[in-house]
Design a protein around this motif. Structure first.
Motif, PDB file in Angstrom:
ATOM      1  N   UNK A  13       0.818  -1.304  -0.123  1.00  0.00           N
ATOM      2  CA  UNK A  13       0.057  -0.059   0.032  1.00  0.00           C
ATOM      3  C   UNK A  13       0.918   1.474  -0.068  1.00  0.00           C
ATOM      4  N   UNK A  14       2.133   1.299  -0.101  1.00  0.00           N
ATOM      5  CA  UNK A  14       3.017   2.413  -0.228  1.00  0.00           C
ATOM      6  C   UNK A  14       3.855   2.203  -1.379  1.00  0.00           C
ATOM      7  N   UNK A  15       3.221   1.489  -2.217  1.00  0.00           N
ATOM      8  CA  UNK A  15       3.923   1.368  -3.755  1.00  0.00           C
ATOM      9  C   UNK A  15       3.550   2.822  -4.215  1.00  0.00           C
ATOM     10  N   UNK A  16       4.478   3.318  -5.171  1.00  0.00           N
ATOM     11  CA  UNK A  16       5.638   2.661  -5.680  1.00  0.00           C
ATOM     12  C   UNK A  16       6.871   3.060  -4.704  1.00  0.00           C
ATOM     13  N   UNK A  17       6.798   3.632  -3.697  1.00  0.00           N
ATOM     14  CA  UNK A  17       7.857   3.828  -2.744  1.00  0.00           C
ATOM     15  C   UNK A  17       8.568   2.853  -2.483  1.00  0.00           C
ATOM     16  N   UNK A  18       7.995   1.515  -2.067  1.00  0.00           N
ATOM     17  CA  UNK A  18       8.325   0.417  -1.492  1.00  0.00           C
ATOM     18  C   UNK A  18       8.282  -0.788  -2.655  1.00  0.00           C
ATOM     19  N   UNK A 305      10.392  14.343   0.818  1.00  0.00           N
ATOM     20  CA  UNK A 305      11.424  14.173  -0.282  1.00  0.00           C
ATOM     21  C   UNK A 305      12.358  13.060   0.227  1.00  0.00           C
ATOM     22  N   UNK A 306      12.481  11.871  -0.319  1.00  0.00           N
ATOM     23  CA  UNK A 306      13.682  10.938   0.204  1.00  0.00           C
ATOM     24  C   UNK A 306      15.134  11.687  -0.392  1.00  0.00           C
ATOM     25  N   UNK A 322       8.059  11.983  -2.655  1.00  0.00           N
ATOM     26  CA  UNK A 322       9.073  11.265  -3.426  1.00  0.00           C
ATOM     27  C   UNK A 322      10.185  10.438  -2.971  1.00  0.00           C
ATOM     28  N   UNK A 323      10.362   9.179  -3.650  1.00  0.00           N
ATOM     29  CA  UNK A 323      11.378   8.504  -3.376  1.00  0.00           C
ATOM     30  C   UNK A 323      12.820   8.853  -3.672  1.00  0.00           C
ATOM     31  N   UNK A 324      13.901   8.159  -3.473  1.00  0.00           N
ATOM     32  CA  UNK A 324      15.153   8.814  -3.555  1.00  0.00           C
ATOM     33  C   UNK A 324      15.468   8.844  -5.036  1.00  0.00           C
ATOM     34  N   UNK A 325      16.227   9.762  -5.479  1.00  0.00           N
ATOM     35  CA  UNK A 325      16.815  10.101  -6.718  1.00  0.00           C
ATOM     36  C   UNK A 325      15.764  10.542  -7.565  1.00  0.00           C
ATOM     37  N   UNK A 326      14.496  11.025  -7.395  1.00  0.00           N
ATOM     38  CA  UNK A 326      13.724  11.580  -8.218  1.00  0.00           C
ATOM     39  C   UNK A 326      13.941  12.676  -8.779  1.00  0.00           C
ATOM     40  N   UNK A 337       2.673  10.803  -5.473  1.00  0.00           N
ATOM     41  CA  UNK A 337       3.486   9.607  -4.762  1.00  0.00           C
ATOM     42  C   UNK A 337       4.196   8.972  -5.820  1.00  0.00           C
ATOM     43  N   UNK A 338       5.690   9.505  -5.974  1.00  0.00           N
ATOM     44  CA  UNK A 338       6.324   8.757  -7.205  1.00  0.00           C
ATOM     45  C   UNK A 338       7.577   8.216  -6.661  1.00  0.00           C
TER      46      UNK A 338
END
Length: 346
Positions: A13-18, A305-306, A322-326, A337-338
């Motif tokens: 449920x935390x996708x796409x982050x995980x 932001x990660x 935002x996940x890392x390296x966005x 949520x990206x």
């Protein structure tokens, strides 16, 4: 006593982050939650840990290692296939002490372990389930207890008006090794649906102890955001890296470069080695991960932001994660949520 962290699952449920990350490795205040958890239990007197891993286990092992950099020892129990909560504990049995604590590692919490352990020793049963109280128990497994705090049954997701209490399973257990004699090997076993009901039925003694303090299942995007707002508001007093600017609710890490005319609207947390361009507006409720770059005149509010994100000049972000390296162009984004692919979920 050892602590076993169940860290094998992905956060669907935390996708796409995980998408390619164990959920306990999701960042909370610019640090993987699993690292916060390790340090919290070390403060509670635990210095030997077992981490049950399955998906992307190398990410956990490469980050935490053998625990020596934290002053603890870590062993790993690797599942070739998902074995469920009790199955994962059984798989790690050879690494555990005669009495041990089990923690669902994706649950955000703080626990007074000494109080729970004293309760466990006094009742003499095989298991103590730590409990937390929620306003609406209809989305959880609710416990029914008698006067000595012994648990007599579980009720899964009852209607609010039919729940026997508002106490739910907090995902933290103190157990005796002998309880594992009732867990079959080599297959998936649920501790909530199979093991605990069996131990209740055969009179082994399963008791419930309220933990109080902070508790949050970060399994949805809204709750994941709320954890961060609670950190920034200090309702959840987990350690924040960096120095607070004059008590104003603005935390800056090491080597942060701030351009001319930047406006911080607290609360805000900025990680190490971050660059913020001229006349950017940051806040309220913003967390910026390490080594990120924020362009000139960018505006950010209610966003997380990660690490190593790049936000173009003029971008406007509100309620984004935002996940890392966005890398984000000069877009106006709301409730995005990206991950690195710029996949957007609303």
């Amino acid at each position: 006593m050892k602590a076993l962290f169940l860290a094998g699952g992905l956060g669907t449920r935390l996708r796409p982050l995980t998408e390619h990350l164990p959920k306990p490795m999701a960042l909370v205040g610019n640090r993987p939650w699993l690292e916060h958890l390790l340090l919290h239990y070390k403060e509670q007197g635990i210095n030997e840990f077992v981490i049950a891993v399955k998906h992307y286990s190398e990410l956990i092992e490469s980050h935490l290692g053998d625990g020596s950099k934290y002053g603890v020892r870590i062993d790993y129990s690797i599942e070739k296939e998902l074995l469920g909560t009790a199955g994962a504990i059984k798989n790690a049995e050879h690494l555990l002490s005669d009495r041990f604590i089990v923690v669902n590692a994706d649950i955000i919490h703080q626990v007074n372990l000494a109080s729970a352990l004293k309760f466990h020793i006094n009742h003499g049963g095989v298991a103590t389930i730590c409990l937390t109280e929620v306003e609406d128990p209809s989305q959880y497994g609710v416990v029914e207890q008698i006067s000595n705090h012994q648990i007599t049954r579980f009720i899964e997701k009852p209607k609010k008006e039919e729940a026997p209490s508002n106490r739910i399973n907090a995902g933290i257990y103190i157990m005796e090794r002998r309880a594992l004699g009732f867990v079959p090997s080599g297959r998936s076993v649920s501790i909530e649906k199979e093991t605990f009901p069996l131990l209740i039925e055969n009179g082994s003694g399963v008791y419930g102890h309220p933990i109080g303090g902070y508790w949050m299942d970060m399994g949805t995007k809204d709750r994941y955001r709320q954890v961060h707002w609670d950190v920034l508001d200090r309702r959840f007093p987990v350690k924040i890296d960096g120095k607070e600017v004059e008590g104003k609710g603005i935390w800056l890490g090491d080597n942060v470069r701030v351009g001319q005319g930047v406006l911080f609207i607290p609360p805000v947390m900025i990680g190490d080695n971050v660059t913020i361009g001229d006349r950017a507006i940051i806040g309220p409720y913003v967390v910026v991960g390490k080594s990120s770059r924020i362009g000139d005149q960018a505006r950010m509010a209610n966003s997380i932001l990660w690490d190593r994100c790049k936000i173009s000049a003029g971008a406007q972000l509100n309620e984004c994660i935002f996940g890392s390296d966005m890398e984000v162009g000069p877009h106006i984004l709301h409730e995005a949520v990206c991950n690195r692919t710029l996949e957007v979920q609303r």
